[in-house]
Design an enzyme around this catalytic site. Sequence first.
Site, PDB file in Angstrom:
ATOM      1  N   GLU A   1      27.443  -8.427  -4.612  1.00 50.99           N
ATOM      2  CA  GLU A   1      26.907  -9.605  -3.767  1.00 50.99           C
ATOM      3  C   GLU A   1      26.797 -10.801  -4.356  1.00 50.99           C
ATOM      4  O   GLU A   1      27.181 -11.822  -3.831  1.00 50.99           O
ATOM      5  CB  GLU A   1      25.350  -9.090  -3.150  1.00 50.99           C
ATOM      6  CG  GLU A   1      25.453  -7.803  -2.137  1.00 50.99           C
ATOM      7  CD  GLU A   1      26.167  -7.730  -0.814  1.00 50.99           C
ATOM      8  OE1 GLU A   1      26.827  -9.251  -0.680  1.00 50.99           O
ATOM      9  OE2 GLU A   1      26.440  -7.406  -0.113  1.00 50.99           O
TER      10      GLU A   1
ATOM     11  N   ASP B   1      36.406  -1.452   1.688  1.00 52.45           N
ATOM     12  CA  ASP B   1      36.919  -2.677   2.458  1.00 52.45           C
ATOM     13  C   ASP B   1      37.560  -3.719   1.502  1.00 52.45           C
ATOM     14  O   ASP B   1      38.796  -3.923   1.465  1.00 52.45           O
ATOM     15  CB  ASP B   1      36.123  -3.281   3.608  1.00 52.45           C
ATOM     16  CG  ASP B   1      34.673  -3.456   2.826  1.00 52.45           C
ATOM     17  OD1 ASP B   1      34.475  -3.507   1.654  1.00 52.45           O
ATOM     18  OD2 ASP B   1      33.881  -4.095   3.800  1.00 52.45           O
TER      19      ASP B   1
ATOM     20  N   GLU C   1      26.902  -1.560  14.182  1.00 49.92           N
ATOM     21  CA  GLU C   1      27.122  -1.071  12.933  1.00 49.92           C
ATOM     22  C   GLU C   1      27.928   0.106  12.859  1.00 49.92           C
ATOM     23  O   GLU C   1      28.820   0.110  11.950  1.00 49.92           O
ATOM     24  CB  GLU C   1      25.842  -0.958  12.201  1.00 49.92           C
ATOM     25  CG  GLU C   1      25.077  -2.308  11.452  1.00 49.92           C
ATOM     26  CD  GLU C   1      25.923  -3.001  10.643  1.00 49.92           C
ATOM     27  OE1 GLU C   1      26.998  -3.416  11.006  1.00 49.92           O
ATOM     28  OE2 GLU C   1      25.719  -3.000   9.703  1.00 49.92           O
TER      29      GLU C   1
ATOM     30  N   GLU D   1      33.352 -10.263  10.549  1.00 54.82           N
ATOM     31  CA  GLU D   1      34.460  -9.657  10.294  1.00 54.82           C
ATOM     32  C   GLU D   1      35.221  -9.654  11.585  1.00 54.82           C
ATOM     33  O   GLU D   1      36.584  -9.949  11.552  1.00 54.82           O
ATOM     34  CB  GLU D   1      34.382  -8.210   9.966  1.00 54.82           C
ATOM     35  CG  GLU D   1      34.008  -8.010   8.516  1.00 54.82           C
ATOM     36  CD  GLU D   1      32.566  -8.102   8.146  1.00 54.82           C
ATOM     37  OE1 GLU D   1      31.955  -8.350   9.100  1.00 54.82           O
ATOM     38  OE2 GLU D   1      32.140  -8.115   6.903  1.00 54.82           O
TER      39      GLU D   1
HETATM   40  C1  DMJ Z   1      30.123 -10.337   3.786  1.00 57.32           C
HETATM   41  O1  DMJ Z   1      29.078 -10.343   2.722  1.00 57.32           O
HETATM   42  C2  DMJ Z   1      31.450  -9.961   2.997  1.00 57.32           C
HETATM   43  O2  DMJ Z   1      32.519 -10.238   3.939  1.00 57.32           O
HETATM   44  C3  DMJ Z   1      31.553  -8.583   2.417  1.00 57.32           C
HETATM   45  O3  DMJ Z   1      32.896  -8.417   1.990  1.00 57.32           O
HETATM   46  C4  DMJ Z   1      31.347  -7.474   3.278  1.00 57.32           C
HETATM   47  N1  DMJ Z   1      30.424  -7.954   4.288  1.00 57.32           N
HETATM   48  C5  DMJ Z   1      29.639  -9.038   4.489  1.00 57.32           C
HETATM   49  C6  DMJ Z   1      29.711  -9.713   6.004  1.00 57.32           C
HETATM   50  O4  DMJ Z   1      29.410  -8.669   6.893  1.00 57.32           O
END
Ligand code: DMJ
Length: 936
Positions: free
Chosen positions: A147, A294, A388, A406
């Site tokens: 993060e 992802d 979710e 997203e």
């Molecule tokens: C974001 O912080 C980024 O896109 C991350 O890769 C995945 N999810 C969150 C938002 O949902």
Amino acid sequence: MSEAGGGPGCGSPVPQRAPWSLVAATAALCLVSATSVWTAGAAPMSKEEKQKLGNQVLEMFDHAYGNYMEHAYPADELMPLTCRGRVRGQEPSRGDVDDALGKFSLTLIDSLDTLVVLNKTKEFEDAVRKVLKDVNLDNDVVVSVFETNIRVLGGLLGGHSLAIMLKEKGEYMQWYNDELLQMAKQLGYKLLPAFNTTSGLPYPRINLKFGIRKPEARTGTETDTCTACAGTLILEFAALSRFTGATIFEEYARKALDFLWEKRQRSSNLVGVTINIHTGDWVRKDSGVGAGIDSYYEYLLKAYVLLGDDSFLERFNTHYDAIMRYISQPPLLLDVHIHKPMLNARTWMDALLAFFPGLQVLKGDIRPAIETHEMLYQVIKKHNFLPEAFTTDFRVHWAQHPLRPEFAESTYFLYKATGDPYYLEVGKTLIENLNKYARVPCGFAAMKDVRTGSHEDRMDSFFLAEMFKYLYLLFADKEDIIFDIEDYIFTTEAHLLPLWLSTTNQSISKKNTTSEYTELDDSNFDWTCPNTQILFPNDPLYAQSIREPLKNVVDKSCPRGIIRVEESFRSGAKPPLRARDFMATNPEHLEILKKMGVSLIHLKDGRVQLVQHAIQAASSIDAEDGLRFMQEMIELSSQQQKEQQLPPRAVQIVSHPFFGRVVLTAGPAQFGLDLSKHKETRGFVASSKPYNGCSELTNPEAVVGKIALIQRGQCMFAEKARNIQNAGAIGGIVIDDNEGSSSDTAPLFQMAGDGKDTDDIKIPMLFLFSKEGSIILDAIREYEEVEVLLSDKAKDRDPEMENEEQASSENDSQNQSAEQMTSSSQDVDLVDQESPEENSVNSHAESAESFSPAEMDNAASISPSEQNSHLIETHETTKLDGECTDLDNQIQEQSETEEDSSPNVSWGKKVQPIDSILADWNEDIEAFEMMEKDEL
Ligand code: DMJ
């Protein structure tokens, strides 16, 4: 460096080491042209309307950012319900979610480049000055490496990229001297100790002040990390290296990626969700494109684009091939096992995978992108937001929605690719829903439950970093943006990195990389991208024609696999064992199952899972019988499920000072007024006497014309309802007597009748867990007159409520009230003081008779990926709490700590012990813990 008009053309090989520039706008080379040639399909949106929507996005951003700056800054995040900053350590811990908070004004840093994209240059200049003046990156706090990289390092680098762009233009930022870059470098060095493992995979957490190993660090004992956590560093780290000339960052990120590539499951070419950072063993061997994995895939493709290194494209293509072979079941994307990729690992999808259609656009694979996006849009149309997690038949699996970007991201990319105005309409819906359901006076609040419209006191920084960028860019024309967006690549947090980095300091990065791609067969690699100039102008209805067959996919709620089986078994033959007769404890039945190739897995929560492998059947006839049996079981299960399902209801407090903002998730009743068919019931609340409502009320004058509060226990729900109805109540709320219970931590259920005719009960009845119920009880103590709305879904705040609110004095604002409530609720004994004797009685006396047993409450699903292997889950026995009928298989968010976010406003106190929940929900909780841990 815009290559929109020049560079390699579509359909021609992409020269090695000359990366595409189709990133920020998706399609500088290939796709932009489609925008201007759209001639048919969805009605075009007028320039005025686009402009209006763009302005609306700007206003919404101001509302979110303005409230953050006014009420939360310098805290990391805004708490939009209580209108204050979230400071780590000062709020109840939410577990891993809090690892994004490093006391470094997260939201401000994450918003920097959004300000420039939205043409708020002056505000950007102010924000940069604030970051330089106020932000400390040396706090004694343990943060997530992933993060911190994507949000803070990425935020600083995005800010720097646009600061130097502005400086060069000569008007703004003339004073700027790479200060953000220096901060980014400082942060980069702080993250490096995390890579001190033999594998080169980073530890998941680091202490910003003390690193990993020091005793004060309080971290460094972890053994596992998620694939996305270790594989989503290269863009930021390479950019840092190339901006500064310090090669070490790019080298470390490359090493981690090389290791992950090494460890891919060689026969399937898939990666698992979590990996041991010391041994490299896969800890979780399920594989999808959502939570936990992802952005690993995203960064392989984007690393190729930014860095021009072929090995990244080859790796991406190898994985993509595997994804399309095993995980993609258009329009679904379903997790599988890396070793048995034909076997589905789940029957639900998570919201994070909504980025994937956008990535597919970047790869040039438009058709499946359109299909998955359309499926997701239908889920959104049904629930207003993407829950979710949702099942393969599109029921809500996990009802929370933290305003994730997203889907907006994929919508933007698809619009750029197709030019289809349909995607503008999609964007418009997203804007409307945000304003209607998530907007609160102090920002935008995450949805706690998309079905009821209840809120959480949370506005994540990615909402500002990503959502507003993608929505604004969707409606913006080129001239609305003060720079050329096509010169930049979006990171996973939508931070902008300039494509010219591909040719800067590039030689430094190559020395430590492993080049394994000689062993790969790249004959099927796409070295080209689709030429939309040919594709779309020739068939302007292309995108629409792909969407059309999927139009009702959610409404029909029919997984593909079921259809396939139905079709092949129209003959009418019956299996030797009928599903309705099956008993998991009968040895003869088990013998028949075995013969038919059906195996039985006992799940920890009391359910059994049935899996059929046709090859394991004794003969082909037995295999066919097995399929028939599975088909019957699916039908039976879904029929029972439908019978048992009633969606949850909402109790909304509408009186001063709540004005409709507090929405509590409630369970319905199988008797009384059906709130989904009738207008909501509104009234003041009053406690009944006796509080359990099990005999004629002694205080009818107090409840007449009101909504009576009754405690669960000692008699049947229907009896309570009759007693309060006889006393003149217009509705009832049963409050759980199990202190500390909450819809956060226990599955909702519906109150069943008493097995007799309940037609005489005319009033609506709802059930609240103790934590939610205590909010009403606390409100009565504080304000005496408390008015609520019982309904099937939270209602919009009506003008009446708005007026009432305006009328209340400024000093008496909601925020203060909420805070008063917070503190007062700490002292409140949830037990009704008026009737203490009733509360000492065992609360579950009514249990056995008052609920209908749920024998099969899980969705039957069939594995669509594998014709010869089918899987369903069903109940072996009635659950321990057999009186309850689960509303759906909603999985509850868990924190590893003793406290959790409270219902709707943060004045809750107690949470069911994690052990008891884990016992019930172990498997799914593990998955969600990973989602919370790895992905925000
Ligand atoms: C974001 O912080 C980024 O896109 C991350 O890769 C995945 N999810 C969150 C938002 O949902």
